[in-house]
Each structure stands twice: as C-alpha cells, then as structure tokens.
Design a protein around this motif. Structure first.
Motif, PDB file in Angstrom:
ATOM      1  N   LEU A 130      19.318  22.093  -6.316  1.00 52.90           N
ATOM      2  CA  LEU A 130      19.371  23.543  -5.869  1.00 52.90           C
ATOM      3  C   LEU A 130      18.201  23.747  -4.650  1.00 52.90           C
ATOM      4  O   LEU A 130      18.558  24.371  -3.731  1.00 52.90           O
ATOM      5  CB  LEU A 130      18.975  24.556  -7.250  1.00 52.90           C
ATOM      6  N   THR A 131      17.194  23.302  -4.924  1.00 50.10           N
ATOM      7  CA  THR A 131      15.991  23.231  -3.890  1.00 50.10           C
ATOM      8  C   THR A 131      16.534  22.756  -2.559  1.00 50.10           C
ATOM      9  O   THR A 131      16.203  23.187  -1.508  1.00 50.10           O
ATOM     10  CB  THR A 131      14.841  22.393  -4.440  1.00 50.10           C
ATOM     11  N   GLU A 132      16.920  21.551  -2.751  1.00 53.92           N
ATOM     12  CA  GLU A 132      17.635  20.830  -1.413  1.00 53.92           C
ATOM     13  C   GLU A 132      18.675  21.669  -0.723  1.00 53.92           C
ATOM     14  O   GLU A 132      18.653  22.021   0.443  1.00 53.92           O
ATOM     15  CB  GLU A 132      18.168  19.520  -1.530  1.00 53.92           C
ATOM     16  N   GLN A 133      19.488  22.208  -1.338  1.00 50.10           N
ATOM     17  CA  GLN A 133      20.520  22.850  -0.942  1.00 50.10           C
ATOM     18  C   GLN A 133      19.965  24.380  -0.162  1.00 50.10           C
ATOM     19  O   GLN A 133      20.453  24.889   0.780  1.00 50.10           O
ATOM     20  CB  GLN A 133      21.636  23.370  -1.814  1.00 50.10           C
ATOM     21  N   THR A 134      18.975  24.830  -0.880  1.00 55.98           N
ATOM     22  CA  THR A 134      18.325  26.103  -0.513  1.00 55.98           C
ATOM     23  C   THR A 134      17.609  25.794   0.838  1.00 55.98           C
ATOM     24  O   THR A 134      17.758  26.804   1.815  1.00 55.98           O
ATOM     25  CB  THR A 134      17.534  26.854  -1.431  1.00 55.98           C
ATOM     26  N   VAL A 135      16.876  24.807   0.806  1.00 60.90           N
ATOM     27  CA  VAL A 135      16.189  24.503   2.095  1.00 60.90           C
ATOM     28  C   VAL A 135      17.043  24.123   3.159  1.00 60.90           C
ATOM     29  O   VAL A 135      17.008  24.712   4.433  1.00 60.90           O
ATOM     30  CB  VAL A 135      15.073  23.496   2.064  1.00 60.90           C
ATOM     31  N   LEU A 137      20.421  25.189   3.650  1.00 62.61           N
ATOM     32  CA  LEU A 137      21.203  26.110   3.926  1.00 62.61           C
ATOM     33  C   LEU A 137      20.215  27.087   4.800  1.00 62.61           C
ATOM     34  O   LEU A 137      20.756  27.614   5.697  1.00 62.61           O
ATOM     35  CB  LEU A 137      21.724  26.939   3.090  1.00 62.61           C
ATOM     36  N   THR A 138      19.040  27.233   4.488  1.00 60.70           N
ATOM     37  CA  THR A 138      18.111  28.337   5.175  1.00 60.70           C
ATOM     38  C   THR A 138      17.780  27.768   6.545  1.00 60.70           C
ATOM     39  O   THR A 138      17.987  28.453   7.264  1.00 60.70           O
ATOM     40  CB  THR A 138      16.803  28.528   4.232  1.00 60.70           C
TER      41      THR A 138
END
Length: 185
Positions: A130-135, A137-138
């Motif tokens: 989730l953290t990887e995807q958030t970073v 995608l941001t």
C-alpha cells in the motif's frame, strides 16, 4: 441614431455561415486548459492501460526488459501523436522536434517516479504494498501534471510569438557646416 456603415472586411456569403465552420479546412481553436488536461489523462491513461497489457504479450517472444522498452517507445510515439492531434489541437502531426521534446518530458517523468521509489526504499527497508503504491501513484500524478504543463506550455504551444529580428536603427549623421570642419582641422 447614428448611420450604419457597411463593413467591407466581411462579405455576407453562404460560406461564412456558422454551419460551414465544421468543414475540415476551417481552423479550429485549440482546446482550453481543462479540456486539454482531460484529453491528456484520457489519451495517456488509455495508452498506458493498453501498454500494460501489451508488455506481457510481447514478453512471450523476447526478454521482459526488451519488451518493456519497445512498448514504452511505441506508446510514447503514439501518445505524442495523439497529444498533437487531439489533446492540444495543433491541427497537424507531431514532427521530430516535438517527438524529441515529448520523449524528454517522458524521461523526466520516469526519473521522477524512479527517484520517489528509490527514496522510499532508502527510508524504509520493507515498505508495505500500500505504501509503495501510494508513493508511486503520487509521484506518477505529480510527474503527469508536470509533463502536461511542459507539453502544453512549451512543446505544443500555438501562441508562441515568432522570433523577431533585431532591427538596427541608423541615425543620420550630423551635418556640420564647412567653416566648422575647416577650422577644426
């Protein structure tokens, strides 16, 4: 009441009616910033989704890294053409200069997302998915907005003023009366 004068710059003719403005030869105005951004997201996102399906299919015939590189180049070329014709409404295909500038902005966007992921893995040794995807995608969203601005303001701009030549003004030479010249010499 003032008398009306005829405008000689426009002649009333059937070809100047509003219904004839949809002809392919008429010059259409470029879309506004919001419309361009929506088109940018649709074109770029659509090609991105298609590319995500194409890479694994092409990877069946060659190494994955090569397939990814080939699809990235092809999708960047396709997006540049779509942006020239549809997103920014230039009315013509992208030339070599625009392809090079667009690929430069795509490379910068790739570097930005790569740097974001590198910084994440430097800060956290084992980040969650989730953290990887958030970073990611941001960073992708920020890079996309930056890329949109570069493409709209510099690559596909239609309002750029042509380069003006430097005009040198020659001043007239002062006329000196003959007696002034002869006494000075």
């Amino acid at each position: 009441m003032e008398p009306q004068t005829a405008d000689t710059t426009k002649s009333p003719s059937p070809s100047s009616s509003p219904s004839s403005s949809s002809s392919p030869s008429s010059s259409q105005a470029a879309p506004g910033p919001l419309a361009s951004f929506v088109r940018f997201v649709v074109c770029g996102g659509g090609v991105g989704v298609l590319s995500s399906f194409a890479v694994p299919m092409v990877a069946m015939t060659m190494p994955w890294a090569v397939a990814n590189a080939v699809i990235t180049v092809v999708s960047t070329l396709l997006c540049t053409e779509l942006h020239a014709l549809f997103t920014f409404g230039t009315g013509r295909r992208a030339g070599l200069r625009r392809h090079l500038q667009s690929s430069g902005s795509a490379t910068a966007a790739y570097a930005m997302t790569g740097a974001a992921m590198f910084l994440l893995h430097t800060a956290q040794s084992a980040p969650t998915l989730l953290t990887e995807q958030t970073v990611y995608l941001t960073a992708s969203a920020m890079a996309g907005v930056g890329r949109f601005l570069v493409l709209r303001l510099y690559v596909f701009t239609t309002t750029r003023a042509p380069h003006q030549a430097i005009h040198r003004t020659t001043l007239p030479r002062p006329l000196l009366p003959r007696p002034a010249v002869s006494t000075a010499c």
